[in-house]
Design an enzyme around this catalytic site. Structure first.
Site, PDB file in Angstrom:
ATOM      1  N   MET A   1       1.813   3.869  -5.168  1.00 32.58           N
ATOM      2  CA  MET A   1       1.438   3.216  -6.439  1.00 32.58           C
ATOM      3  C   MET A   1       0.358   2.163  -6.206  1.00 32.58           C
ATOM      4  O   MET A   1      -0.615   2.074  -6.962  1.00 32.58           O
ATOM      5  CB  MET A   1       2.660   2.565  -7.104  1.00 32.58           C
TER       6      MET A   1
ATOM      7  N   SER B   1       3.751   1.954 -15.771  1.00 30.48           N
ATOM      8  CA  SER B   1       4.388   3.263 -15.876  1.00 30.48           C
ATOM      9  C   SER B   1       3.376   4.392 -15.768  1.00 30.48           C
ATOM     10  O   SER B   1       2.215   4.227 -16.114  1.00 30.48           O
ATOM     11  CB  SER B   1       5.125   3.396 -17.204  1.00 30.48           C
TER      12      SER B   1
ATOM     13  N   HIS C   1      11.538   0.929 -21.815  1.00 34.03           N
ATOM     14  CA  HIS C   1      10.813   2.203 -21.620  1.00 34.03           C
ATOM     15  C   HIS C   1      11.619   3.113 -20.685  1.00 34.03           C
ATOM     16  O   HIS C   1      11.821   4.301 -20.955  1.00 34.03           O
ATOM     17  CB  HIS C   1       9.423   1.926 -21.024  1.00 34.03           C
ATOM     18  N   ASN C   2      12.079   2.562 -19.588  1.00 33.90           N
ATOM     19  CA  ASN C   2      12.817   3.381 -18.625  1.00 33.90           C
ATOM     20  C   ASN C   2      14.151   3.855 -19.191  1.00 33.90           C
ATOM     21  O   ASN C   2      14.564   4.986 -18.954  1.00 33.90           O
ATOM     22  CB  ASN C   2      13.049   2.601 -17.326  1.00 33.90           C
TER      23      ASN C   2
ATOM     24  N   LYS D   1       9.249  -2.821 -20.217  1.00 36.42           N
ATOM     25  CA  LYS D   1       9.230  -1.716 -19.235  1.00 36.42           C
ATOM     26  C   LYS D   1      10.658  -1.204 -18.987  1.00 36.42           C
ATOM     27  O   LYS D   1      10.886  -0.002 -18.844  1.00 36.42           O
ATOM     28  CB  LYS D   1       8.587  -2.173 -17.920  1.00 36.42           C
TER      29      LYS D   1
ATOM     30  N   LEU E   1       0.805  -1.222   0.000  1.00 34.21           N
ATOM     31  CA  LEU E   1       0.000   0.000   0.000  1.00 34.21           C
ATOM     32  C   LEU E   1       0.839   1.274   0.000  1.00 34.21           C
ATOM     33  O   LEU E   1       0.465   2.278   0.594  1.00 34.21           O
ATOM     34  CB  LEU E   1      -0.985  -0.012   1.170  1.00 34.21           C
TER      35      LEU E   1
ATOM     36  N   GLU F   1      13.377   6.599 -21.295  1.00 30.37           N
ATOM     37  CA  GLU F   1      13.057   7.728 -20.383  1.00 30.37           C
ATOM     38  C   GLU F   1      14.365   8.433 -19.966  1.00 30.37           C
ATOM     39  O   GLU F   1      14.452   9.665 -19.983  1.00 30.37           O
ATOM     40  CB  GLU F   1      12.310   7.158 -19.171  1.00 30.37           C
TER      41      GLU F   1
HETATM   42  C1  6PG Z   1       7.611   5.065 -14.730  1.00 29.64           C
HETATM   43  C2  6PG Z   1       8.997   5.379 -14.246  1.00 29.64           C
HETATM   44  C3  6PG Z   1       9.298   4.747 -12.933  1.00 29.64           C
HETATM   45  C4  6PG Z   1      10.724   4.968 -12.461  1.00 29.64           C
HETATM   46  C5  6PG Z   1      11.034   6.358 -12.109  1.00 29.64           C
HETATM   47  C6  6PG Z   1      12.380   6.580 -11.450  1.00 29.64           C
HETATM   48  O1  6PG Z   1       7.561   4.499 -15.805  1.00 29.64           O
HETATM   49  O2  6PG Z   1       6.616   5.402 -14.086  1.00 29.64           O
HETATM   50  O3  6PG Z   1       9.917   4.866 -15.164  1.00 29.64           O
HETATM   51  O4  6PG Z   1       9.061   3.387 -13.088  1.00 29.64           O
HETATM   52  O5  6PG Z   1      10.920   4.203 -11.342  1.00 29.64           O
HETATM   53  O6  6PG Z   1      10.947   7.169 -13.235  1.00 29.64           O
HETATM   54  O7  6PG Z   1      13.432   5.989 -12.124  1.00 29.64           O
HETATM   55  P1  6PG Z   1      14.930   6.353 -11.713  1.00 29.64           P
HETATM   56  O8  6PG Z   1      14.960   6.508 -10.227  1.00 29.64           O
HETATM   57  O9  6PG Z   1      15.786   5.217 -12.155  1.00 29.64           O
HETATM   58  O10 6PG Z   1      15.237   7.642 -12.402  1.00 29.64           O
END
Ligand code: 6PG
Length: 485
Positions: free
Chosen positions: A17, A132, A190-191, A187, A14, A194
């Site tokens: 997220m 995400s 994706h990161n 995922k 909890l 990011e």
């Molecule tokens: C998401 C993000 C998330 C990630 C944070 C922090 O898709 O919602 O990718 O999963 O944990 O962005 O990532 P870092 O701490 O590695 O920058």
């Protein structure tokens, strides 16, 4: 007799997220059981954020499972790593064949592969789902990337597609990704992307601040304007907002220490790219840029040794800002090209049959890298599902051709003025390498053969035939192929 209504799904964990996903599921008419290892958090949740909803709490794993419909669906929203294994172990003795465990954390896909394999043998279904979109995404529509045991997908699809973000056309940003660890792999990429998008924006900011001498207000306006172009994306939008944000002490962004944190998913992407032999240089440079930023005291010392850079200020003309915008677009295309190259290779190696158009669709809304740009990637793969490389698509070819001189201009100016641009220069170097038929690797092969008899292939001979030259007249005909692979 009292009619017990069994719940559709349980969510364990909890933190914010977990709580937000539960509230999102509740909004969509699903009955959810909330559970947390520290059970006081369950009561707190029920008395506060979950008050007045259909959500029920559980005070033990047995209690939680007894409240679920069969097959029972249990979603873990706990810290990736050992905690996931601990919960799986705690759940296992109480589960029946066909029950489903879903891991919604940022797990390493290798762990997910292992868990899928172990649980398959025990008759328990397992899904590893990339989630995400941060807190807001979880609450109102995340991007969800589900993978694992295909059999389990049918049983959770209606829940996940209901709570996921939707495109303007109403498509759910949640499609089946593939078997084993495919969901968590996608995922992870994706990161990594990011990380790349964020680093590129930071490099543009550095240039605008140091070389163009722009104020926060001007930066905010510029990013805001770019958000109306084909750079339109969540990360550009929040950047515009960040430069506009003040509190009683002034601009918050200016007092934030310049050392980047990370939780590891970008690093995993780079490691995986090295392992699979894919040149994902932009993401790797973005990870390294975070590392170098973290070495604050060494950097401070180095600046005292070498002196502060003198930044020549040039006028923030519309031409240079146009070049910067085009540079971001160009580098973004290269970054996504590299990310897709990695996924294409991983798909082959792991037999995942990834659907690249669907992946772009899942990233179109809800997630951190959501952007208009992703629609174009989806269109490219819809047009040609066998597309070998994003750079071979006509639309992207057009954008690259239109932005190339801008990138060369910005990269050259960045180097001249001492602005570090590891991601932008990685993009242009990758492009120049990838679009060059003959690279200097002939010399590299000669060197390898010279010092280690590693052999080489020849230009006008069939591939797979290897030759060795006796470069130093040793008269030895030993090649090293017997001890290298
Ligand atoms: C998401 C993000 C998330 C990630 C944070 C922090 O898709 O919602 O990718 O999963 O944990 O962005 O990532 P870092 O701490 O590695 O920058």
């Amino acid at each position: 007799m009292h009619n017990v209504e069994f719940a559709d799904i349980a969510v364990v964990g909890l933190a914010v997220m977990g709580q937000n996903l539960i509230l999102n599921m509740n909004d969509h008419g699903f009955k959810v059981v909330a559970f947390n290892r520290t059970t006081s958090k369950v009561d707190e949740f029920l008395q506060n954020n979950a008050k007045g909803t259909n959500i029920v709490g559980a005070n033990s794993i047995e209690d939680m499972l007894s409240k679920l419909k069969k097959p029972r669906r249990v979603m873990l929203m706990v810290k990736a790593g050992e905690v996931v294994d601990q919960f799986i172990d705690a759940l296992l003795p109480h589960l029946d064949q066909g029950d489903i465990i879903i891991d919604g954390g940022n797990s390493n896909f290798n762990d997910t592969e292992r868990r899928v394999n172990n649980l398959q043998q025990k008759g328990i279904n397992y899904l590893g789902v990339g989630v995400s979109g941060g807190e807001e995404g979880a609450r109102f529509g995340p991007s969800l990337m589900p993978g694992g045991m295909t059999e389990a997908w049918d049983s959770v699809k209606h829940i996940f597609q209901a709570i996921a973000a939707k495109t303007l056309k109403g498509e759910a940003c949640c499609q089946w990704v593939g078997s084993g660890g495919a969901g968590h792999f996608v995922k992870m990429v994706h990161n990594g992307i990011e990380y790349g998008d964020m680093q590129l924006i930071c490099e543009a900011y550095h240039f605008m601040r140091q070389v163009l001498g722009m104020s926060n207000r001007e930066l905010s306006d510029t990013f805001g304007r770019w958000n109306q172009t084909n750079l339109n994306s969540y990360l550009i939008e929040i950047t515009a907002n960040i430069f506009n944000f003040t509190d009683e002490h002034g601009y918050v962004v200016d007092r934030i220490l310049d050392t980047a944190g990370q939780k590891g998913t970008g690093k995993w992407t780079a490691i995986n790219a090295l392992e699979l032999g894919e040149p994902v240089s932009l993401i790797a440079e973005s990870v390294f840029a975070r590392y170098i930023s973290a070495q604050k005291s060494a950097r401070t010392h180095a600046e005292t040794i070498y002196g502060e850079k003198e930044h020549k200020t040039i006028e923030a003309s519309s031409e240079i800002l146009h070049d910067l915008q085009q540079t971001l677009l160009f580098a973004k295309i290269i970054s996504y090209t590299q990310g897709y190259m990695l996924m294409q290779q991983a798909s082959k190696v792991h037999n995942w049959s990834l659907n690249y158009g669907d992946i772009a669709l899942m990233w179109r809304e809800g997630c951190i890298i959501r952007s208009v740009f992703l629609e174009k990637i989806k269109a490219a793969f819809d047009h040609n599902p066998q597309l070998e490389n994003l750079l071979f698509d006509d639309y992207f070819k057009g954008l690259i051709q239109q932005s190339l001189s801008s990138v060369r201009n910005i990269a050259a100016k960045g180097i001249t003025f001492g602005i570090p641009m590891p991601a932008i220069t990685a993009a242009i170097s990758f492009f120049d390498s990838f679009t060059t038929k003959r690279l200097p690797a002939n010399l590299l092969q000669a060197q390898r053969d010279y010092f280690g008899a590693h052999t080489y292939e020849e230009v006008n001979k069939p591939r797979g035939e290897f030759y060795h030259t006796d470069w130093i007249g040793s008269n030895s005909n030993v090649s090293s192929t017997s001890y290298t692979d």
